[in-house]
Design a protein around this motif. Structure first.
Motif, mmCIF file in Angstrom:
data_model
loop_
_atom_site.group_PDB
_atom_site.id
_atom_site.type_symbol
_atom_site.label_atom_id
_atom_site.label_comp_id
_atom_site.label_asym_id
_atom_site.label_seq_id
_atom_site.Cartn_x
_atom_site.Cartn_y
_atom_site.Cartn_z
ATOM 1 N N ALA A 165 0.826 -1.212 0.000
ATOM 2 C CA ALA A 165 0.000 0.000 0.000
ATOM 3 C C ALA A 165 0.862 1.265 0.000
ATOM 4 O O ALA A 165 0.449 2.299 -0.503
ATOM 5 N N HIS A 166 2.064 1.188 0.579
ATOM 6 C CA HIS A 166 2.850 2.420 0.712
ATOM 7 C C HIS A 166 4.073 2.483 -0.191
ATOM 8 O O HIS A 166 4.337 3.491 -0.819
ATOM 9 N N ARG A 185 3.838 1.752 -4.817
ATOM 10 C CA ARG A 185 3.350 2.790 -5.729
ATOM 11 C C ARG A 185 4.409 3.882 -5.926
ATOM 12 O O ARG A 185 4.506 4.475 -7.000
ATOM 13 N N ASN A 186 5.215 4.134 -4.894
ATOM 14 C CA ASN A 186 6.310 5.085 -5.055
ATOM 15 C C ASN A 186 7.490 4.445 -5.765
ATOM 16 O O ASN A 186 8.146 5.065 -6.595
ATOM 17 N N VAL A 208 -0.058 7.964 -11.344
ATOM 18 C CA VAL A 208 0.606 7.292 -10.225
ATOM 19 C C VAL A 208 1.146 8.309 -9.222
ATOM 20 O O VAL A 208 1.050 8.129 -8.020
ATOM 21 N N PRO A 215 0.875 12.017 -7.882
ATOM 22 C CA PRO A 215 0.076 13.239 -7.931
ATOM 23 C C PRO A 215 0.903 14.523 -7.916
ATOM 24 O O PRO A 215 0.372 15.590 -8.182
ATOM 25 N N ARG A 216 2.205 14.425 -7.606
ATOM 26 C CA ARG A 216 3.020 15.646 -7.588
ATOM 27 C C ARG A 216 3.305 16.160 -8.986
ATOM 28 O O ARG A 216 3.676 17.308 -9.172
#
Ligand SMILES: Nc1ncnc2c1ncn2[C@@H]1O[C@H](COP(=O)(O)OP(=O)(O)OP(=O)(O)O)[C@@H](O)[C@H]1O
Ligand code: SF4
Ligand SMILES: [Mg+2]
Lengths: 306, 326
Positions: free
Chosen positions: A221-222, A225-226, A299, A301-302
Motif C-alpha cells: 500500500a505504501h 506505488r512510489n 501514479v 500526484p506531484r
C-alpha cells in the motif's frame, strides 16, 4: 491535461517526420540498387533501368520523398517491390502476431521482474536476495538467441511441451515471449530493487510502520506505488527496445510477424516495406511514451502537466 | 508506582564496521500518566534511538541489547512484531522531525489519517474518511473536507505537521512520542504546534515524550526532563528543579546557551567541543573532554547517576562532594 496530450502528439508528428527522412535517405544511400536486387545479378542492364523507371527510382531523392509522404498521408504506403502487395496489407497481416508476442514478452517480463525486485529489496542482503540477484545477472548476461535456442531445445524438443517454432495460437508465443522476458526481466528487478530500497528507508514508510501497518501493507500500500515510478519510465524505453528484441526473437523462432517482415525486406532492399515497418514501429513507440507520461501523473500526484 | 512507561537499563546498539556498538547505554526513565517528559541533548546523543527503541522501529542494523521497556506493565522488549503492531499507532503514537517527508506523497491526506483507524478499529473507507475530517478539524486545519482530498505536496510544513499530529491522535493514544516536532518549522509555526500539543494533551489525558534540543521548549511544555549526553542519561528531574539547580556541567552549559525566541532554529553550539562518537567512547566521564571541572578521577572512572535530591539525579562526581557552583 488534454492540451498536454495534444501538444505531445504534435511533437510525435515531428519525430515521425524526422525518422521518415532518415530512414528514407539511409534506405536509398545503401550502395546497392533495389532494381538490381529485384531482377537478379545476371539480368541485363536495360532491364534494370526499366524497373528503375517503373518504381520511380529514376527521379531525384527529394521528389521521391515528397511523393512518398504525399501517399503516406493518404494512407498509402506503396507496394512492396518483392511481395507484390500493398505494404499496408503486409503490415496488417503481421501486426496481430507481433502485438501478441510483444505483449506476452512484456507481461512475462513484468511478472518475473517485479516480484523479483520486490523480494530482493525486502530481503536485502539476505540469501534470497543473493539468489534473486544472481538469477537477474544470469538473465542479463545471456544473449537472446542462446536463451531462445536453449528453451527451444529443452522445452520444445526434449520435453515436447510447446512448439519449437512457427506461428499459430497462444502456444506459439510462450517460448519466444519467455526468451525475451528472461533476458529483460532483470532490468526491471534491479531498477525496482534500488527504488524500493530507497523508498523503504524513507520517512513516510517509518510513519506507516508507526501507525501499526503490517509488513504487507507497508510494501504494497505504501512502498510499491512510489517504488514503481522509475520502473514505469523504463517501461517506456523497454517497449521501444521490445521492437528491436522481437525482430531477433521472431527470426530465431521462425515466427512470422513484423520483425521477420522487416528483416526480409532489408535483405531484399524492399524499400517500401522497410519504410512502412520502421514508421509503424516509430509511431507505436512514440505513442507508448505519451501514454507512459500520462500514467506518471496518475501514479504520482506531484506531477502536473504544463 | 505504576508508570505508564518504564524504561530501565536500555542499551541499543548498531552494527558498524567494528561490530555492535552501543548508541545508548543503560538508559533509565519513566513517564507517568498525563505527564509530559522532555528529553534533551545535542545532536547525536541518542534521543531518536531511544524513541525508536520504544516503538521497536530501529533500522535493521540496530537492536536492543539489554534492558526493559514496560508499557502499562507489559514488556515491549522482545515482543512479537504482530503484538507490537497492535500497540503502534494505537496506544503509542509518534510524530517526527521532518514533516516535509513524513507523509506518503501518493496518498491523499484523508486516507493517511484514516489508515490507523482502519488498521486498529476496523473502520471502513467512508467511516475512516469522515473521522479523518473530524481529526483535521481537531488539529485546527481550515477547510478540513477539502484538505482531506488533497495530496501532501499541496501543504506547508506547519500544515503537514498538523496532519502528522492528526494521524497520531486518530486512535487516542495513551502516549505520544514527539521527536523534535518543531525543529524544522519556523518560529511562529513552532509556537502554534506546541500550543496544539498542549491543548490536545489537556483534552485527552495523554502522556507526551517530547524530544527536543531546546530547553526553552522544555520549560514551556514539560513536567520532568531527562538530559542525555553521548548515549547516557546525565541528569534528570522535575523541570523546576533542573532549571533552579542544574547540577551536571553539561546541563549548565545547555541552560546558559538557551537561544532567544528569535533564533530558536539554531542548534545548541555554545559548549565548545563535540559529542564523542560511538566508535571512540572515553572510559571515564563522557563529558570530561568538554567539562570545565574535569579532574583525573573523571577521566578514569565513570560516575553513576547520583542523587542530588529525592527526584533529581545527575551523573557527575561533583554531586558527591558539594554540588556545582553555577
Ligand atoms: N541507523 C544507524 N546506524 C548506525 N548508527 C546509528 C544509527 N542511528 C543512530 N546511530 C548512532 O546513534 C547515535 C545517536 O543517534 P540519534 O539519532 O539517536 O541522535 P539524536 O539525539 O536523535 O540526534 P538529533 O538531535 O540529530 O536527532 C548517532 O550518533 C549514531 O552514531
Ligand atoms: S564527572 Fe567530571 S568531567 Fe564529568 S561532568 Fe562531572 S565534573 Fe565534568
Ligand atoms: Mg533525532
Amino acid at each position: 491535461m488534454i492540451s498536454y496530450i495534444i501538444r505531445r502528439l504534435g511533437g510525435a508528428v515531428i519525430v515521425l517526420l524526422g525518422i521518415s527522412i532518415i530512414t528514407f535517405v539511409i534506405a536509398f544511400l545503401v550502395p546497392a540498387n533495389p532494381a538490381r536486387a529485384i531482377v537478379g545479378p545476371h539480368a541485363p542492364e536495360a532491364l534494370v533501368l526499366q524497373v528503375d523507371k517503373q518504381l520511380g527510382l529514376d527521379q531525384p531523392l527529394p521528389i521521391r520523398y515528397v511523393n512518398y509522404m504525399n501517399n503516406l498521408v493518404h494512407g498509402n504506403l506503396g507496394m512492396s517491390y518483392v511481395l507484390d502487395q500493398p505494404v499496408t496489407n503486409l503490415i496488417e497481416q503481421r501486426v496481430g502476431a507481433t502485438a501478441q508476442l510483444a505483449l506476452a514478452a512484456w507481461v512475462l517480463e513484468l511478472v518475473i521482474g517485479i516480484p523479483l525486485g520486490i523480494i530482493s529489496a525486502v530481503y536485502d542482503r539476505k540469501i534470497i536476495d543473493h539468489i534473486a540477484s544472481l538469477l537477474a545477472l544470469i538473465g542479463i548476461s545471456l544473449p537472446v538467441f542462446f536463451v531462445g535456442l536453449e528453451l527451444m531445445y529443452w522445452i520444445g524438443f526434449r520435453l515436447n511441451w510447446l512448439p519449437v517454432g512457427g506461428t499459430g495460437g497462444f502456444n506459439y508465443i510462450i517460448l519466444p515471449g519467455l526468451t525475451y522476458a528472461i533476458t529483460g526481466a532483470a532490468y526491471y528487478s534491479r531498477l525496482l530493487k534500488a527504488s524500493m530500497l530507497d523508498v523503504l528507508s524513507s520517512d513516510y514508510i517509518r510513519t506507516a510502520k508507526a501507525k501499526g501497518a503490517s509488513p504487507a501493507r507497508v510494501i504494497f500500500a505504501h512502498a510499491l506505488r512510489n517504488g514503481i515510478i522509475p520502473a514505469l519510465t523504463y517501461g517506456g524505453i523497454d517497449i521501444a527496445a521490445l521492437f528491436g528484441g522481437v525482430v531477433v526473437i521472431e527470426d530465431v523462432f521462425g515466427y512470422s510477424g513484423l520483425g521477420q517482415l522487416a528483416v526480409q525486406a532489408i535483405s531484399n532492399l524492399d524499400v517500401p516495406v522497410i519504410m512502412g515497418t520502421v514508421l509503424f514501429a516509430t509511431a507505436f513507440v512514440v505513442l507508448v511514451n505519451v501514454v507512459v507520461d500520462v500514467l506518471y501523473g496518475i501514479v504520482d500526484p506531484r506531477i502536473t502537466y504544463s | 508506582m505504576s508508570a505508564l512507561l518504564e524504561v530501565s537499563g536500555l542499551t541499543t546498539s548498531f552494527l558498524t564496521a567494528s561490530g555492535y556498538l552501543p548508541a545508548i547505554e543503560d538508559v533509565n526513565f519513566a513517564i507517568e500518566k498525563g505527564e509530559t517528559l522532555g528529553i534533551v541533548g545535542e545532536s547525536g546523543c541518542g534521543k531518536s534511538v531511544t524513541s525508536l527503541s520504544i516503538m521497536q522501529l530501529l533500522s535493521s542494523n540496530g537492536k536492543i541489547q539489554k534492558g526493559s521497556i514496560l508499557f502499562e506493565g507489559k514488556q515491549l522488549v522482545g515482543l512479537k512484531d504482530t503484538s507490537m503492531r497492535k500497540i503502534r499507532g494505537n496506544d503509542i503514537a509518534m510524530i517526527f522531525q521532518e514533516p516535509m517527508t513524513s507523509l506518503n506523497p501518493v496518498h491523499k491526506i484523508g486516507k493517511q489519517i484514516g489508515e490507523s483507524l482502519r488498521i486498529h478499529r476496523g473502520l471502513n473507507k467512508e467511516q475512516s474518511k469522515q473521522k479523518a475530517v473530524d481529526l483535521l478539524k481537531l488539529v485546527g486545519i481550515p477547510r478540513a473536507e477539502d484538505i482531506a482530498d488533497e495530496y501532501p505536496h499541496r501543504l506547508s510544513g506547519g500544515m503537514r505537521q498538523r496532519v502528522m499530529i492528526a494521524i497520531a491522535m486518530a486512535c487516542d493514544p495513551k502516549l505520544l512520542i514527539a521527536d523534535e516536532p518543531t525543529t524544522a518549522l519556523d518560529v511562529t509555526i513552532q509556537a502554534q504546534i506546541l500550543d496544539l500539543m498542549r491543548k490536545l494533551k489537556a483534552e485527552r489525558e495523554m502522556s507526551i515524550m517530547l524530544i527536543t534540543h531546546d530547553l526553552g521548549v522544555v520549560a514551556e511544555m514539560c513536567d520532568r526532563v531527562v538530559v542525555m549526553y553521548a548515549g547516557k542519561v546525565v541528569e534528570q528531574g522535575a523541570v523546576r528543579d533542573i532549571f533552579r539547580k542544574p547540577t551536571h556541567p553539561y546541563t549548565i552549559g545547555l541552560l546558559s546557551s538557551i537561544p532567544r525566541l528569535e533564533d530558536r532554529q539554531q542548534r545548541l553550539s555554545s559548549i565548545p567541543g563535540n559529542v564523542p562518537s560511538i566508535e571512540v567512547m572515553p572510559a571515564g566521564c563522557r563529558f570530561a573532554s568538554r567539562c570545565p571541572h574535569a579532574t583525573q578521577r573523571c577521566a578514569d572512572d565513570e560516575p553513576s547517576l547520583l542523587s542530588v535530591t529525592d527526584n533529581h539525579q545527575a551523573r557527575c562526581w561533583l554531586v558527591d562532594e558539594k554540588g556545582v557552583a553555577v
